[in-house]
Design a protein around this motif. Structure first.
Motif, short mmCIF file in Angstrom:
data_model
loop_
_atom_site.label_atom_id
_atom_site.label_comp_id
_atom_site.label_asym_id
_atom_site.label_seq_id
_atom_site.Cartn_x
_atom_site.Cartn_y
_atom_site.Cartn_z
N UNK A 24 0.35 -1.30 -0.04
CA UNK A 24 -0.22 -0.26 -0.13
C UNK A 24 0.75 1.39 -0.14
N UNK A 25 0.97 1.86 -0.95
CA UNK A 25 1.50 3.32 -1.30
C UNK A 25 1.61 4.82 0.09
N UNK A 26 2.62 4.57 0.42
CA UNK A 26 2.81 5.68 1.89
C UNK A 26 1.07 7.24 2.16
N UNK A 27 0.95 7.16 0.63
CA UNK A 27 -0.16 8.41 1.19
C UNK A 27 -1.82 7.75 1.44
N UNK A 50 -0.17 -9.82 4.46
CA UNK A 50 1.07 -9.79 3.68
C UNK A 50 1.90 -11.25 3.76
N UNK A 51 2.56 -11.15 2.59
CA UNK A 51 3.61 -11.56 2.16
C UNK A 51 4.98 -11.54 3.47
N UNK A 52 5.18 -10.61 3.42
CA UNK A 52 6.22 -10.30 4.77
C UNK A 52 6.33 -9.87 5.66
N UNK A 53 7.13 -9.87 6.93
CA UNK A 53 6.60 -9.20 7.88
C UNK A 53 6.59 -7.79 8.21
N UNK A 71 10.05 -1.22 10.91
CA UNK A 71 11.24 -1.28 11.66
C UNK A 71 11.88 -0.71 10.96
N UNK A 72 11.56 -1.16 9.31
CA UNK A 72 12.71 -0.24 8.76
C UNK A 72 11.87 1.00 8.08
N UNK A 73 11.10 1.61 8.52
CA UNK A 73 10.00 2.75 8.28
C UNK A 73 9.78 2.69 6.87
N UNK A 74 8.69 1.47 7.05
CA UNK A 74 8.70 1.26 5.08
C UNK A 74 7.09 0.79 5.00
N UNK A 75 6.58 0.86 6.76
CA UNK A 75 5.22 1.47 7.17
C UNK A 75 5.08 1.53 8.41
N UNK A 76 3.17 2.49 8.08
CA UNK A 76 3.89 3.08 9.33
C UNK A 76 3.40 2.50 10.68
N UNK A 77 3.80 2.62 11.85
CA UNK A 77 3.70 1.69 12.70
C UNK A 77 2.14 2.04 13.60
#
Ligand SMILES: Nc1ncnc2c1ncn2[C@@H]1O[C@H](COP(=O)(O)OP(=O)(O)O)[C@@H](O)[C@H]1O
Ligand SMILES: [Mg+2]
Length: 507
Positions: A295-298, A331-334, A340-346
């Motif tokens: 899902x894109x960040x925006x 999700x197929x990724x954790x 943690x990598x800041x690629x998904x909003x906490x």
């Protein structure tokens, strides 16, 4: 001791309240323990976590539940037992930045371990310890802090009352194991299996379906996440309304918004008329958001607002509409790693991951392979109007030994191809129809049972082989499709379908 919380901690406290709400609805003791250990592990991002329930009188361990088993289970278990013992005897929490040099334990006691940091808190009811919660971090991960400890103590205070149902514990010992009812209930929904891992999965699904909460399904591609989501929907009170699915990885990022929220006529070039978004489509029902990690960040922040306010605004519109949708994401990724990598909003992660369910890969439930293969065999035999009774022993061996990187989906595709390659006259799927390289793989697998490097996936090599076979046959009969179908023992409809699917054309 640190007492002020940052915004991340507030999120966690919010989701702790959500957890308490779920636990209040949950009657299944094992499921309560599983949720607790998973959530605790997420809260402080630990490499492994364990809950150990004890009999307060005898101090015997009555139940242990793990989250995120690591490679070093035996060593971890050893630490768990020792730290748990310390917590119980001292009636106190324990925070150790480096357990190996911690002088509360005998020197060199943990020297073989790769664990560095340890956190242990008791579960107490009326000041009596009924269990312990332990978290471990490997040397590669960061150490637990005082604020982790403070958070975990609050966690324990909130969840402990839910663990004090001695009645349920007693029931646990006489827990009837006939899982047959559970298995047939889900078989009717298309979920087949009988392995231990599969039964655990069904128990989690069954428990989750009872509460109307957001679920996050994590697991490799092809493990059945979508099927699980559908089953949860069908069993929930929302089943009379729609189940709508969106694959966040397959849609162009700039179209996700209008896809989810809808748009009004003229909102952008190409918006020729008003269109309802999927969230509205699923109103009263369930929206399955597959590959949510894409899902894109925006859109992540827009989705977050929907979850908070339960309202949407179609693209180009200034009117707001109320929606009531249960979101099941996959999700197929954790997702936690992405956070943690800041690629998904906490904050979005905590809102989606109210009820976590891990869907195991086929390699962890290899015992289900024959049953699944047989199910797919019947399905495709019927579809292709063949009367194939089963697999030869060797083909079955192959399927049991092969590493299915694409999981159930790959197994399903493989069986479909094998059925196609088997002529009408044959009653059994024989190893002779396996492409040469797979026959070789079978030989090797049988010889040493270890994985050999495979350059192509099974379905890829089967597809290549199938294409070659069909092409050769067609050339042999001068591209007369009905003749080719007869030679191959498949219907004319099938050969046309295959030619289209495999892009076989006369040169
Ligand atoms: N337990 C199961 N029993 C039978 N078929 C299954 C099972 N789990 C998955 N499948 C089938 O495997 C395929 C892949 O499942 P899917 O739910 O799409 O996986 P994912 O969403 O994890 O990629 C589908 O055709 C599905 O019907
Ligand atoms: Mg999928």
């Amino acid at each position: 001791m640190e007492n002020s919380f940052n915004s991340g901690d507030i999120l966690k406290l919010e989701s702790l309240i959500e957890l308490a709400q779920i636990l209040g609805q949950q009657g299944d003791y094992d499921e309560i323990l599983r949720l607790i250990v998973e959530k605790a592990s997420q809260f402080v991002s630990s490499d492994s976590a364990l809950v150990m329930m004890i009999n307060p009188k005898t101090r015997d361990t009555i139940k242990t539940i793990y989250a995120q088993r690591s490679a070093d289970d035996e060593q971890n278990h050893f630490i768990h037992i020792n730290v748990s013992g310390w917590v119980i005897i001292n009636n106190h929490s324990l925070l150790s930045q480096n357990i190996k040099s911690d002088n509360r334990f005998r020197k060199n006691l943990f020297e073989k371990s790769i664990v560095k940091s340890t956190l242990g808190v008791p579960f107490k009811v009326e000041n009596v310890i009924i269990g312990t919660l332990l978290l471990l971090n490997d040397e590669s991960n960061s150490s637990f802090s005082e604020s982790d400890l403070s958070l975990l103590e609050k966690f324990s205070a909130v969840v402990s009352p839910f663990l004090h149902c001695t009645q349920s514990i007693a029931q646990y010992f006489i827990a009837p194991l006939p899982k047959q009812t559970l298995l047939s209930k889900y078989a009717m929904l298309g979920l087949l299996g009988k392995s231990k891992k599969f039964i655990e999965l069904l128990q989690a699904i069954d428990a989750a379906a009872r509460c109307d909460v957001r679920i996050l399904l994590e697991g490799e591609s092809g493990t059945g996440k979508e099927l699980v989501a559908k089953a949860v929907h069908k069993l929930s009170t929302r089943s009379k309304n729609k189940f709508v699915a969106i694959d966040c990885g397959a849609i162009q990022p700039n179209l996700v918004e209008s896809e989810l929220f809808g748009h009004i006529k003229g909102a952008f070039t190409g918006a020729l008329s008003d269109r309802k978004g999927l969230l509205e489509e699923a109103n009263g029902g369930t929206l399955f958001m597959d590959e949510i990690n894409n899902l894109p960040v925006d859109m992540q922040s827009k989705l977050l607002r929907v979850l908070q306010d339960e309202e949407i605004r179609p693209v180009g519109s200034n009117k707001i509409r109320k929606v009531n949708v249960r979101i099941i994401s996959a999700s197929s990724l954790s997702l936690q790693k992405l956070v943690f990598q800041k690629n998904f909003r906490e904050d979005l992660y905590y809102r989606l991951n109210v009820y976590p369910i891990f869907v195991p890969p086929l390699s962890e439930r290899a015992g289900d392979i024959p049953m699944l293969a047989d199910y797919f065999l019947n399905k495709f035999s019927a579809k292709q109007e063949k009367e194939i009774e089963g697999f030869s022993e060797e083909v079955l061996d192959f399927m049991k030994l092969h590493h299915w990187t694409g999981n159930i989906r790959e197994l399903e595709n493989c069986v479909e191809r094998l059925v196609t390659l088997t002529t009408r006259k044959q009653k059994f799927i024989d190893k002779k129809i396996l492409p040469l390289e797979l026959q070789k793989e079978l030989k090797k697998l049988k010889k040493n049972f270890t994985d050999i490097p495979i350059t192509k996936s099974l379905s890829e090599s089967l597809a290549d082989y199938e294409e070659e076979l069909i092409r050769k046959t067609l050339i042999g009969v001068k591209w007369n499709q009905s003749k080719a179908a007869r030679v191959l023992g498949i219907s004319e409809h099938d050969i046309r379908y295959k030619m289209k699917k495999l892009k076989i054309k006369r040169a």
